[in-house]
Design a protein around this motif. Structure first.
Motif, PDB file in Angstrom:
ATOM      1  N   GLY A 159     -19.344  94.851  -9.654  1.00 13.07           N
ATOM      2  CA  GLY A 159     -19.996  93.561  -9.481  1.00 13.07           C
ATOM      3  C   GLY A 159     -19.076  92.357  -9.598  1.00 13.07           C
ATOM      4  O   GLY A 159     -19.536  91.222  -9.557  1.00 13.07           O
ATOM      5  N   ALA A 160     -17.782  92.577  -9.732  1.00  8.37           N
ATOM      6  CA  ALA A 160     -16.828  91.470  -9.858  1.00  8.37           C
ATOM      7  C   ALA A 160     -15.750  91.609  -8.788  1.00  8.37           C
ATOM      8  O   ALA A 160     -15.571  92.672  -8.193  1.00  8.37           O
ATOM      9  CB  ALA A 160     -16.179  91.473 -11.245  1.00  8.37           C
ATOM     10  N   ALA A 161     -15.044  90.514  -8.556  1.00 10.28           N
ATOM     11  CA  ALA A 161     -13.935  90.550  -7.609  1.00 10.28           C
ATOM     12  C   ALA A 161     -12.898  91.570  -8.072  1.00 10.28           C
ATOM     13  O   ALA A 161     -12.686  91.751  -9.270  1.00 10.28           O
ATOM     14  CB  ALA A 161     -13.300  89.166  -7.497  1.00 10.28           C
ATOM     15  N   PRO A 162     -12.249  92.250  -7.132  1.00 13.86           N
ATOM     16  CA  PRO A 162     -11.260  93.255  -7.524  1.00 13.86           C
ATOM     17  C   PRO A 162     -10.047  92.644  -8.230  1.00 13.86           C
ATOM     18  O   PRO A 162      -9.669  91.502  -7.976  1.00 13.86           O
ATOM     19  CB  PRO A 162     -10.835  93.895  -6.197  1.00 13.86           C
ATOM     20  CG  PRO A 162     -11.535  93.190  -5.115  1.00 13.86           C
ATOM     21  CD  PRO A 162     -12.419  92.147  -5.700  1.00 13.86           C
ATOM     22  N   SER A 163      -9.452  93.436  -9.108  1.00 11.74           N
ATOM     23  CA  SER A 163      -8.197  93.035  -9.745  1.00 11.74           C
ATOM     24  C   SER A 163      -7.098  93.032  -8.691  1.00 11.74           C
ATOM     25  O   SER A 163      -7.176  93.741  -7.688  1.00 11.74           O
ATOM     26  CB  SER A 163      -7.820  94.006 -10.864  1.00 11.74           C
ATOM     27  OG  SER A 163      -8.718  93.913 -11.929  1.00 11.74           O
ATOM     28  N   ARG A 164      -6.068  92.257  -8.951  1.00 11.88           N
ATOM     29  CA  ARG A 164      -4.890  92.252  -8.087  1.00 11.88           C
ATOM     30  C   ARG A 164      -3.865  93.219  -8.661  1.00 11.88           C
ATOM     31  O   ARG A 164      -3.640  93.251  -9.866  1.00 11.88           O
ATOM     32  CB  ARG A 164      -4.277  90.858  -8.018  1.00 11.88           C
ATOM     33  CG  ARG A 164      -5.174  89.846  -7.352  1.00 11.88           C
ATOM     34  CD  ARG A 164      -4.490  88.501  -7.322  1.00 11.88           C
ATOM     35  NE  ARG A 164      -5.338  87.510  -6.688  1.00 11.88           N
ATOM     36  CZ  ARG A 164      -4.934  86.294  -6.379  1.00 11.88           C
ATOM     37  NH1 ARG A 164      -3.697  85.907  -6.669  1.00 11.88           N
ATOM     38  NH2 ARG A 164      -5.751  85.452  -5.803  1.00 11.88           N
ATOM     39  N   VAL A 165      -3.245  93.989  -7.782  1.00  7.79           N
ATOM     40  CA  VAL A 165      -2.186  94.916  -8.173  1.00  7.79           C
ATOM     41  C   VAL A 165      -0.860  94.307  -7.726  1.00  7.79           C
ATOM     42  O   VAL A 165      -0.678  94.007  -6.544  1.00  7.79           O
ATOM     43  CB  VAL A 165      -2.369  96.306  -7.530  1.00  7.79           C
ATOM     44  CG1 VAL A 165      -1.244  97.244  -7.942  1.00  7.79           C
ATOM     45  CG2 VAL A 165      -3.735  96.892  -7.884  1.00  7.79           C
ATOM     46  N   TYR A 166       0.022  94.110  -8.683  1.00  2.94           N
ATOM     47  CA  TYR A 166       1.359  93.575  -8.410  1.00  2.94           C
ATOM     48  C   TYR A 166       2.379  94.679  -8.621  1.00  2.94           C
ATOM     49  O   TYR A 166       2.139  95.629  -9.377  1.00  2.94           O
ATOM     50  CB  TYR A 166       1.676  92.406  -9.348  1.00  2.94           C
ATOM     51  CG  TYR A 166       1.083  91.100  -8.884  1.00  2.94           C
ATOM     52  CD1 TYR A 166       1.898  90.112  -8.335  1.00  2.94           C
ATOM     53  CD2 TYR A 166      -0.276  90.859  -8.972  1.00  2.94           C
ATOM     54  CE1 TYR A 166       1.353  88.908  -7.892  1.00  2.94           C
ATOM     55  CE2 TYR A 166      -0.827  89.669  -8.533  1.00  2.94           C
ATOM     56  CZ  TYR A 166      -0.005  88.696  -7.992  1.00  2.94           C
ATOM     57  OH  TYR A 166      -0.535  87.521  -7.550  1.00  2.94           O
ATOM     58  N   ALA A 167       3.536  94.545  -7.971  1.00  2.00           N
ATOM     59  CA  ALA A 167       4.606  95.525  -8.144  1.00  2.00           C
ATOM     60  C   ALA A 167       5.948  94.873  -7.870  1.00  2.00           C
ATOM     61  O   ALA A 167       6.028  93.825  -7.209  1.00  2.00           O
ATOM     62  CB  ALA A 167       4.410  96.711  -7.211  1.00  2.00           C
TER      63      ALA A 167
END
Length: 176
Positions: A159-167
């Motif tokens: 129900g929330a915006a997706p997390s951002r994946v950084y690398a």
């Protein structure tokens, strides 16, 4: 493995860090962007600390206890690299949480850079990741200042915006 930066002392956690860990992880302000919210009790903090101690024992990595050079006996946060499973694989992940009294002083950037240096130069990892909630602008800036780039999203909170994946790769780190 202890490490120092210009202003910080980074050391593996100890059982004596439990009260400070609970104070920081149980503080609603430090959990503003944590969908799970603050830790409800010290038993949960003890379980987290036990997992960190096991990672240090078994893998030689894990979140550090962070203090300033000026006050080495007073931890201000916890963070570093540790293993997390997401996007269907185990990943080396950088993360941190600081007491509110330590916010706005550049400590997160200093820790993140030290964590990446340790992961690439001492541990020999080829890539290091980070997860951040999309509204957490301060942490996004920290990751980008350290040379990390968004590579994906993770639909990890219903129900929330997706997390951002950084690398960042070891090769990219060499040019930061």
């Amino acid at each position: 493995m202890h490490r120092t930066t210009d202003r910080l002392i980074l050391r593996p956690p100890e059982p004596a860090d439990l009260a400070v860990l609970f104070a920081i992880y149980g503080d609603p302000a430090t959990n503003t962007f944590n969908p799970a919210g603050p830790m409800a009790n010290i038993e949960l903090a003890a379980s987290l600390l036990d997992r960190w101690l096991a990672q240090w024992r078994d893998l030689g990595i894990g979140p550090w206890t962070i203090a300033t050079l000026d006050a080495p006996g007073h931890p201000i946060g916890f963070g570093g690299i540790s293993m997390h499973r997401y996007l269907d694989q185990e990943r080396v992940n950088v993360g941190y949480r600081f007491a509110t009294s330590a916010w706005g002083r550049g400590y997160a950037t200093e820790l993140t850079r030290a964590s990446l240096a340790s992961g690439f130069e001492e541990q020999g990892f080829s890539e290091i990741f980070a997860l951040v909630r999309p509204a957490h602008a301060a942490s996004i800036r920290v990751l980008e200042k350290a040379g990390m780039q968004q590579i994906d999203t993770l639909d990890d909170v219903p129900g929330a915006a997706p997390s951002r994946v950084y690398a960042i790769s070891r090769e990219a780190w060499a040019h930061v």
